[in-house]
Design a protein around this motif. Structure first.
Motif, mmCIF file in Angstrom:
data_model
loop_
_atom_site.group_PDB
_atom_site.id
_atom_site.type_symbol
_atom_site.label_atom_id
_atom_site.label_comp_id
_atom_site.label_asym_id
_atom_site.label_seq_id
_atom_site.Cartn_x
_atom_site.Cartn_y
_atom_site.Cartn_z
ATOM 1 N N HIS A 132 -7.543 11.852 -4.234
ATOM 2 C CA HIS A 132 -6.383 10.962 -4.184
ATOM 3 C C HIS A 132 -6.109 10.634 -2.719
ATOM 4 N N HIS A 159 -5.975 7.062 0.279
ATOM 5 C CA HIS A 159 -5.851 5.613 0.455
ATOM 6 C C HIS A 159 -6.531 5.131 1.735
ATOM 7 N N HIS A 211 -4.133 1.778 -4.231
ATOM 8 C CA HIS A 211 -3.198 1.277 -5.245
ATOM 9 C C HIS A 211 -3.749 0.021 -5.911
ATOM 10 N N GLU A 242 -5.875 4.102 -8.007
ATOM 11 C CA GLU A 242 -4.575 4.550 -8.512
ATOM 12 C C GLU A 242 -4.108 3.453 -9.456
ATOM 13 N N ASP A 287 -3.211 12.780 -1.258
ATOM 14 C CA ASP A 287 -2.572 11.455 -1.270
ATOM 15 C C ASP A 287 -2.435 10.929 0.171
ATOM 16 N N HIS A 289 -2.554 8.862 3.435
ATOM 17 C CA HIS A 289 -2.594 7.435 3.771
ATOM 18 C C HIS A 289 -3.127 7.274 5.187
#
Ligand SMILES: [Zn+2]
Ligand SMILES: [Zn+2]
Length: 423
Positions: free
Chosen positions: A114, A116, A146, A173, A310, A312
């Motif tokens: 997970h 980005h 996303h 996601e 997660d 970023h």
């Protein structure tokens, strides 16, 4: 890394329960004289709590080899003292682990699925994120931008022609419309986001909603949308993950309780993100996720646990590397990992800088994972870091990096098997 792991080469470290094994401990930067006294204690007192004491163990420059019994699955503390003239001198305390047969065929793979990239709201290019994952010691990863599947393919394509030991899976996601919830498609062969709003989606959601009479009416549509997406991810061969239910967003938790309860009741997902990527000030969310995991498990539910960063951004000094999963699987390959996760052979790890690690999952795996974090992964991570740097060089245009990486193919798996040979 513990000082003993720098100063000694210990083989094997992981042995089969119920079978005596010969252990070799070789000093790396010093000379030994001996003889030695070796004292081994099973830490949990399983199979007898009296220590096994071996006197007069002799060895040369190649180290010392001694036979020990390993009657039960547990960690063993082995104390080595030099007993020449005068009082015994403490040399070192090495740690070994005995595993029952059922876990021996599996290797521990570390991964984060997970994350980005710049294609959604992250800071680096897709390929860079993948290389950075290897640099911090991960064995598998998936980019999950996303609503976007393509960036994960882009990360994989960035290494066309460059062999790596990192498994890069496609991912995204998924944002089921009208729910506010997020879901993870990891390894699915197509984008589920691309199917949202299609006739198949509308019909499927209507069918699930009509059948979900136990879900409160107000949440039935949202439940059906989530369940349809999770089902599609699984149909596409992916791992369907429920992430960050207690993320605070728009003045409320990401997943309302009645919807979350319905998701736990029906469990249309493969794994639950016990640890999500929350910065320090938002860790309450992870505390709630962990408590919920334990409560659902105590109710007799079998809930596969995962930890994800997660992140970023890989270079922001937060999240990236703080949360990950360890999956005990035969191969570092999507199907093997998915089977292991569904079979409850995974744990979620929290390892933020300057703090001791915390691990969540089935007790037996947590216990073994603590051993691995302390005694085995530091050796693994040094090798992975070198590969990650080579992957970054490849992305920076150094074609020679591919050859260097080809020479390292399978190296971390071989390291593990040298520490844990199946007898
Ligand atoms: Zn999200
Ligand atoms: Zn995310």
């Amino acid at each position: 890394m513990r000082i003993e792991d720098r100063m000694f080469d210990i083989r094997p470290k992981i042995v089969r329960t119920g079978q005596p094994a010969a252990i070799t401990v070789r000093p790396r930067y010093r000379k030994w004289h001996g003889p030695f006294r070796v004292t081994a204690t099973g830490m949990e007192g399983r199979g007898g709590s009296a220590p096994v004491i071996l006197e007069g163990v002799r060895g040369g420059t190649g180290g010392i080899t001694f036979d020990l019994p390993f009657p039960a699955e547990q960690e063993y503390l082995v104390r080595i003292e030099e007993t020449g003239a005068g009082d015994p001198v403490f040399v070192g305390e090495v740690r070994l682990y005995a595993l029952d047969d059922d876990l021996l065929p599996f290797l521990p793979w570390k991964g984060d699925v997970h994350m980005h990239s710049t294609r959604s709201d992250g800071r680096e290019e897709p390929g860079y994120v993948a290389a950075a994952c290897r640099r911090i010691g991960l064995d598998f990863m998936a980019l999950t931008d996303h609503r976007l599947y393509e960036p994960s393919r882009e990360a994989i394509r960035a290494f066309d022609g460059c062999p790596t030991n990192l498994l890069m899976m496609p991912g995204e996601e998924v944002h089921p419309p009208g729910t506010g919830a997020h879901l993870l498609n990891v390894g699915g062969s197509e984008s589920v986001n691309a199917m949202l709003g299609s006739p198949a989606y509308r019909e499927g959601v209507a069918r699930i909603a009509a059948a979900a009479i136990d879900v409160p009416a107000e949440h039935r549509a949202a439940y059906a949308a989530c369940a349809w997406c999770l089902g599609r991810i699984r149909d596409l061969g992916g791992i369907a993950i429920l992430p960050h239910p207690y993320w605070e967003t728009h003045d409320a938790y990401n997943v309302p309780e009645p919807l979350l309860a319905a998701l736990f009741d029906h469990q249309p997902f493969d794994a639950y993100e016990v640890l999500g990527g929350y910065a320090s000030q938002y860790r309450e969310a992870n505390s709630l996720q962990v408590a919920r995991y334990h409560e659902e498990t105590a109710r007799g539910r079998h809930i596969p646990a995962m930890g994800n960063s997660d992140a970023h951004g890989c270079e922001r000094g937060e999240l990236f590397g703080w949360y990950y999963s360890i999956v005990f699987a035969e191969r570092n390959e999507r199907g093997s990992l998915a089977g292991a996760i569904r079979g409850l052979r995974s744990v979620a790890v929290e390892q933020s800088p300057g703090e001791f690690p915390r691990i969540y999952g089935p007790f037996r795996l947590v216990r073994f994972a603590h051993y691995l974090l302390r005694e085995v992964f530091p050796l693994h991570d040094v090798l992975a870091a070198e590969e990650g740097s080579l992957m970054l060089r490849w992305l920076d245009g150094d074609r020679g990096a591919a050859e260097a990486l080809a020479a390292l193919a399978g190296r971390t798996a071989r390291l593990y098997r040298s520490l844990c040979p199946i007898p």
